[in-house]
Design a protein around this motif. Structure first.
Motif, PDB file in Angstrom:
ATOM      1  N   LYS A 241       0.841  -1.207   0.000  1.00  0.00           N
ATOM      2  CA  LYS A 241       0.000   0.000   0.000  1.00  0.00           C
ATOM      3  C   LYS A 241       0.870   1.249   0.000  1.00  0.00           C
ATOM      4  O   LYS A 241       0.580   2.237  -0.660  1.00  0.00           O
ATOM      5  CB  LYS A 241      -0.939  -0.012   1.211  1.00  0.00           C
ATOM      6  CG  LYS A 241      -2.240  -0.714   0.863  1.00  0.00           C
ATOM      7  CD  LYS A 241      -3.193  -0.752   2.016  1.00  0.00           C
ATOM      8  CE  LYS A 241      -4.297  -1.759   1.695  1.00  0.00           C
ATOM      9  NZ  LYS A 241      -4.935  -2.269   2.899  1.00  0.00           N
ATOM     10  N   ASP A 242       1.956   1.180   0.730  1.00  0.00           N
ATOM     11  CA  ASP A 242       2.894   2.291   0.785  1.00  0.00           C
ATOM     12  C   ASP A 242       3.544   2.511  -0.590  1.00  0.00           C
ATOM     13  O   ASP A 242       3.636   3.633  -1.082  1.00  0.00           O
ATOM     14  CB  ASP A 242       3.948   1.976   1.849  1.00  0.00           C
ATOM     15  CG  ASP A 242       4.956   3.089   1.969  1.00  0.00           C
ATOM     16  OD1 ASP A 242       4.515   4.189   2.316  1.00  0.00           O
ATOM     17  OD2 ASP A 242       6.153   2.844   1.693  1.00  0.00           O
ATOM     18  N   ARG A 243       3.969   1.418  -1.226  1.00  0.00           N
ATOM     19  CA  ARG A 243       4.664   1.532  -2.519  1.00  0.00           C
ATOM     20  C   ARG A 243       3.723   1.911  -3.673  1.00  0.00           C
ATOM     21  O   ARG A 243       4.175   2.450  -4.677  1.00  0.00           O
ATOM     22  CB  ARG A 243       5.405   0.229  -2.855  1.00  0.00           C
ATOM     23  CG  ARG A 243       6.442  -0.192  -1.838  1.00  0.00           C
ATOM     24  CD  ARG A 243       7.574   0.829  -1.759  1.00  0.00           C
ATOM     25  NE  ARG A 243       8.172   0.866  -0.448  1.00  0.00           N
ATOM     26  CZ  ARG A 243       9.246   0.183  -0.080  1.00  0.00           C
ATOM     27  NH1 ARG A 243       9.880  -0.569  -0.962  1.00  0.00           N
ATOM     28  NH2 ARG A 243       9.719   0.271   1.125  1.00  0.00           N
ATOM     29  N   LEU A 244       2.444   1.600  -3.500  1.00  0.00           N
ATOM     30  CA  LEU A 244       1.478   1.975  -4.542  1.00  0.00           C
ATOM     31  C   LEU A 244       1.467   3.482  -4.775  1.00  0.00           C
ATOM     32  O   LEU A 244       1.242   3.947  -5.891  1.00  0.00           O
ATOM     33  CB  LEU A 244       0.062   1.544  -4.121  1.00  0.00           C
ATOM     34  CG  LEU A 244      -0.364   0.097  -4.353  1.00  0.00           C
ATOM     35  CD1 LEU A 244      -1.719  -0.136  -3.700  1.00  0.00           C
ATOM     36  CD2 LEU A 244      -0.444  -0.234  -5.823  1.00  0.00           C
ATOM     37  N   LYS A 245       1.756   4.210  -3.689  1.00  0.00           N
ATOM     38  CA  LYS A 245       1.713   5.679  -3.783  1.00  0.00           C
ATOM     39  C   LYS A 245       2.743   6.192  -4.774  1.00  0.00           C
ATOM     40  O   LYS A 245       2.537   7.189  -5.459  1.00  0.00           O
ATOM     41  CB  LYS A 245       1.978   6.303  -2.401  1.00  0.00           C
ATOM     42  CG  LYS A 245       0.861   6.068  -1.414  1.00  0.00           C
ATOM     43  CD  LYS A 245       1.245   6.654  -0.058  1.00  0.00           C
ATOM     44  CE  LYS A 245       0.453   5.981   1.042  1.00  0.00           C
ATOM     45  NZ  LYS A 245       1.177   6.000   2.333  1.00  0.00           N
ATOM     46  N   ILE A 246       3.865   5.494  -4.862  1.00  0.00           N
ATOM     47  CA  ILE A 246       4.950   5.938  -5.751  1.00  0.00           C
ATOM     48  C   ILE A 246       4.471   5.981  -7.202  1.00  0.00           C
ATOM     49  O   ILE A 246       4.854   6.850  -7.968  1.00  0.00           O
ATOM     50  CB  ILE A 246       6.174   4.993  -5.605  1.00  0.00           C
ATOM     51  CG1 ILE A 246       6.740   5.118  -4.195  1.00  0.00           C
ATOM     52  CG2 ILE A 246       7.243   5.275  -6.673  1.00  0.00           C
ATOM     53  CD1 ILE A 246       7.871   4.145  -3.887  1.00  0.00           C
TER      54      ILE A 246
ATOM     55  N   GLU B 262       1.133   5.945  -7.976  1.00  0.00           N
ATOM     56  CA  GLU B 262      -0.266   6.400  -7.944  1.00  0.00           C
ATOM     57  C   GLU B 262      -1.196   5.354  -8.555  1.00  0.00           C
ATOM     58  O   GLU B 262      -1.999   5.628  -9.435  1.00  0.00           O
ATOM     59  CB  GLU B 262      -0.409   7.743  -8.677  1.00  0.00           C
ATOM     60  CG  GLU B 262       0.374   8.846  -8.000  1.00  0.00           C
ATOM     61  CD  GLU B 262       0.242  10.182  -8.708  1.00  0.00           C
ATOM     62  OE1 GLU B 262      -0.808  10.435  -9.330  1.00  0.00           O
ATOM     63  OE2 GLU B 262       1.200  10.968  -8.644  1.00  0.00           O
TER      64      GLU B 262
ATOM     65  N   ASN C 174      -4.113   2.349  -8.375  1.00  0.00           N
ATOM     66  CA  ASN C 174      -5.318   1.981  -7.630  1.00  0.00           C
ATOM     67  C   ASN C 174      -5.136   0.604  -6.985  1.00  0.00           C
ATOM     68  O   ASN C 174      -4.785  -0.366  -7.668  1.00  0.00           O
ATOM     69  CB  ASN C 174      -6.477   1.956  -8.645  1.00  0.00           C
ATOM     70  CG  ASN C 174      -7.804   1.719  -7.985  1.00  0.00           C
ATOM     71  OD1 ASN C 174      -7.875   1.186  -6.876  1.00  0.00           O
ATOM     72  ND2 ASN C 174      -8.863   2.103  -8.685  1.00  0.00           N
TER      73      ASN C 174
ATOM     74  N   ARG D 200       2.854   0.826 -14.841  1.00  0.00           N
ATOM     75  CA  ARG D 200       2.876   1.210 -13.423  1.00  0.00           C
ATOM     76  C   ARG D 200       3.129  -0.020 -12.564  1.00  0.00           C
ATOM     77  O   ARG D 200       3.829   0.044 -11.564  1.00  0.00           O
ATOM     78  CB  ARG D 200       1.532   1.813 -13.015  1.00  0.00           C
ATOM     79  CG  ARG D 200       1.332   3.201 -13.553  1.00  0.00           C
ATOM     80  CD  ARG D 200       0.057   3.744 -12.969  1.00  0.00           C
ATOM     81  NE  ARG D 200      -0.476   4.793 -13.816  1.00  0.00           N
ATOM     82  CZ  ARG D 200      -1.217   5.784 -13.373  1.00  0.00           C
ATOM     83  NH1 ARG D 200      -1.520   5.858 -12.108  1.00  0.00           N
ATOM     84  NH2 ARG D 200      -1.666   6.692 -14.191  1.00  0.00           N
TER      85      ARG D 200
ATOM     86  N   GLY E 107       8.270   8.126 -10.428  1.00  0.00           N
ATOM     87  CA  GLY E 107       8.509   6.898  -9.653  1.00  0.00           C
ATOM     88  C   GLY E 107       9.943   6.421  -9.830  1.00  0.00           C
ATOM     89  O   GLY E 107      10.627   6.098  -8.846  1.00  0.00           O
TER      90      GLY E 107
ATOM     91  N   ARG F 193      12.295   8.667  -7.988  1.00  0.00           N
ATOM     92  CA  ARG F 193      12.243   8.478  -6.530  1.00  0.00           C
ATOM     93  C   ARG F 193      12.966   7.211  -6.100  1.00  0.00           C
ATOM     94  O   ARG F 193      13.464   7.115  -4.985  1.00  0.00           O
ATOM     95  CB  ARG F 193      10.782   8.422  -6.059  1.00  0.00           C
ATOM     96  CG  ARG F 193      10.166   9.796  -5.936  1.00  0.00           C
ATOM     97  CD  ARG F 193       8.742   9.718  -5.489  1.00  0.00           C
ATOM     98  NE  ARG F 193       8.594   9.158  -4.145  1.00  0.00           N
ATOM     99  CZ  ARG F 193       7.407   8.967  -3.563  1.00  0.00           C
ATOM    100  NH1 ARG F 193       6.303   9.276  -4.209  1.00  0.00           N
ATOM    101  NH2 ARG F 193       7.331   8.472  -2.351  1.00  0.00           N
TER     102      ARG F 193
END
Lengths: 263, 412
Positions: A133-138, A140, A142, A161, A195, A198
């Motif tokens: 869930k944390d890495r999904l943010k990188i 963006e 769903n 993605r 991504g 980062r």
């Protein structure tokens, strides 16, 4: 991020490789050090994707001669899964759809394989869900895509993605991203590129295989290589990519002709 | 030993029965006495391994008083469980919930043998083998508009052969979710004949997990379903681990206007042979069928699928799709698949297809390139392949650990 003391991560020397008895790579030389971003450009069929698959250990390709060293160690004898575990990541140009295999489960098994190599504890389902869930943010992405089968029914952008999400989870030492920008609209390209930026670390490196300079506007490469006929024929900096965008690949043909004349 | 002698000896060894099955028994025995066992000249048995079929018949059906000692996973709270134990006098070992009843004599007489007769199969050897040997019947109905879940476990007895006969009547508007589990044991045989009658608007969700365990277990199962109009029948089946197994689902939409879903998976290893012979016939208009048959054959094993679909003149506007997908995992394994569509009606949509392939190299490389080891990657791909069938089973079916077994046995 590059310094004179940077360690060499990947060293390819005079690599010749073939598929179905046809030689595709005719002597590739490439050195990638910690902290570096390399871009490899070139026409379709120049051998870019082959090079990426050969580094990852695709069984269809045969190494005729030359060497690939990862952190000073010959990797040609290693299986693809062993290469992945020591930190070599290939972002696929066409990520494969695997019906019936849950994306979440696939990501968890892959992550744990890499963690085992790094002597980190394996993650159970709940711990992994927190991490993912944390890495999904990188990227963006769903979270609904975690519940689906691997890449099945994903759009081109979603597949890419998902590739970068895997990169974020596996924390590779070298990432070879094969046309990660193809099939992406402008927004998706920015997200994917951000991504990748980062995820860049001083002790890791990235090879971007691309046709277009637009990706290189988002991710600044330290080196730009041009491949033609299974070799790297020219190396420069970002300016080379800009020149290429302006004048196309014609100058390669000119170069080749001039060389032939000189012979 | 000649197969005729084996058949004769087998028939002589069978205990006789009284009651409803007495007549059935004499029909089966007379047929087998006259016609004997099938040969490779019988089209439906052409590919069958007759050596294995003969050994199926060499096991005694004599019943002793020893109880079945198997331990089963706990039952679900909302699903009643029936364990069919041929060593017990009464076949029914539970108090039936409100809405499920045993059929009365009249209902049994009206329906017994009639449903399987509708299938019109000549020289119906699988059925005769069961008729000749079954001693007791489990005959139940789900009453009008009731909705129930049931589990029927049929374990095997070591070095013995068992025969079971089951009859279900699902009354108008009633629903039944049935999970049936067949379990083989070392050197054992099972033979089942299941008849199901669905009245109009009835719904039957049928999960069938057929697992032969250990060595040399065999199973022959015939399933006959008669669907009235607006009824829905879905069958999800898994056959695995039997040295020799033959499954014959036969579904007749006797009035049309009904819907049938069949998702079958058979997985073989070692020298096993597992065959599915399905028949679906539409006897009226607007019938629907969605059939997927999957097979995975490894080592020296053999998977067979024969899929008949009959669409006569009166079955206009039928929509039927049949797909047979097969994975051949070894050079020495064998897969035979034969879709047979007989379409007379002219206004129908019927499709069929068959594929035989190996695990996809590119899918495998993708998983390997993420650090997943070869064995685990193969397991994931197999699990993905099974998923189309397995995902339709109720979640609680997982307690039978069949998924783990299907993967472990094939990737060992």
């Amino acid at each position: 991020m590059i310094s004179s003391t940077s360690e060499t991560i990947l060293s390819i020397e005079n690599l010749h490789a073939s598929v179905e008895d046809q030689e595709i790579l005719h002597g590739v030389n490439l050195v990638v050090k910690e902290g570096e971003i390399h871009a490899i450009m070139g026409r379709n069929g120049s051998g870019k994707s082959t090079l990426s698959k050969v580094i990852a250990g695709h069984p269809s390709y045969k190494i005729e001669s030359g060497s690939i060293q990862f952190k000073g160690k010959n990797i040609l004898e290693l299986e693809p899964e062993e290469r992945a575990r020591i930190g070599i990541f290939l972002g696929f140009q066409y990520p494969v759809e695997i019906p019936g295999v849950s994306n979440l489960e696939f990501l968890r098994v892959a992550t744990n394989s890499r963690r085992k190599e790094l002597l980190k504890s394996e993650l159970d389902t709940f711990q992994f869900e927190d991490l993912v869930k944390d890495r999904l943010k990188i990227v963006e992405m769903n979270p609904a895509f975690l519940e689906r089968s691997v890449n099945e029914g994903f759009s081109g952008g979603e597949k890419k993605r998902n590739e970068i999400l895997q990169m974020a989870l596996l924390e590779p030492i070298i990432s070879i991203l094969d046309e990660t920008d193809s099939g992406l609209d402008i927004d998706a390209l920015r997200i994917v590129a951000s991504g990748i930026n980062r995820l860049s670390q001083p002790n890791s490196a990235t090879i971007l295989i691309t046709h277009y300079q637009r990706l290189l506007n988002e991710i600044t490469p330290d080196f730009v290589h041009i491949m033609a006929d299974g070799k790297i024929i020219k190396t420069g900096n970002k300016e080379l990519a800009i020149d290429l965008e302006k004048s196309g690949y014609d100058f390669i043909d000119k170069n080749t002709k001039e060389k032939e004349r000189a012979k | 030993m000649k197969s005729s002698t084996i058949c004769q000896e087998w028939l002589d060894s069978l205990p006789s029965t009284e009651g409803f099955l007495k007549k059935e028994q004499s029909i089966g025995r007379e047929f087998l006495l006259e016609k004997g066992l099938p040969s490779n000249k019988d089209e439906a048995w052409r590919l069958s391994n007759f050596k294995k079929l003969n050994s199926f018949l060499t096991l005694p059906t004599i019943i002793d008083n020893e109880d079945i000692k198997s331990i089963f996973p706990e039952k679900d709270e909302n699903r009643e469980r029936i364990i069919i134990n041929p060593n017990k006098n009464s076949i029914l070992n539970i108090n039936l919930p409100n809405g499920i009843e045993e059929l009365n004599n009249k209902e049994i007489e009206e329906n017994l043998g009639q449903i399987v007769k509708l299938t019109n199969i000549k020289n119906d050897i699988s059925v005769c083998l069961n008729q000749a040997s079954s001693l007791e019947i489990l005959a139940l109905k789900v009453k009008r508009n009731f909705n129930h879940s049931l589990e029927i476990i049929i374990p095997s007895i070591k070095e013995k052969s068992i025969s079971t006969r089951i009859l279900f009547l699902i009354e108008e508007g009633a629903k039944l979710d049935l999970l049936q589990i067949f379990l083989g044991k070392n050197n054992s045989a099972q033979n089942h004949l299941i008849e199901i009658k669905l009245e109009s608007k009835a719904e039957f969700t049928h999960g069938l997990i057929s697992l032969g365990e250990e060595k040399e277990s065999s199973s022959i199962c015939t399933l006959a379903v008669d669907q009235s109009e607006k009824s829905k029948y879905s069958l999800h089946s898994i056959l695995h681990g039997w040295d020799y197994a033959r499954f014959e689902p036969r579904i007749i939409q006797s009035e049309g206007e009904a819907s049938t879903i069949i998702k079958g998976l058979q997985v073989t290893k070692a020298k096993e042979q597992i065959a599915t012979h399905s028949l679906i016939r539409f006897e009226g208009p607007n019938g629907k069928l969605d059939q997927l048959q999957k097979a995975v054959a490894s080592e020296n094993s053999h998977c067979i699928f024969n899929g008949s679909i009959e669409v006569p003149q009166k079955a206009q506007k039928t929509e039927a799709a049949q797909l047979s997908r097969n994975l051949l995992l070894s050079k020495r394994a064998r897969i035979d698949t034969k879709p047979e569509l007989e379409i007379v009606a002219d206004d129908v949509r019927c499709t069929h297809g068959a594929t035989v392939s190996q695990l996809q190299d590119e899918e495998l490389f993708y998983l390997l390139s993420r650090g997943i080891d070869n064995r685990h990657a193969n397991s994931l791909l197999l699990q993905g392949y099974y998923d189309e069938v397995i995902s339709h089973f109720p979640k609680s079916a997982c307690k039978w650990s069949f998924i783990e077994k299907l993967i472990k046995d094939i990737t060992k």
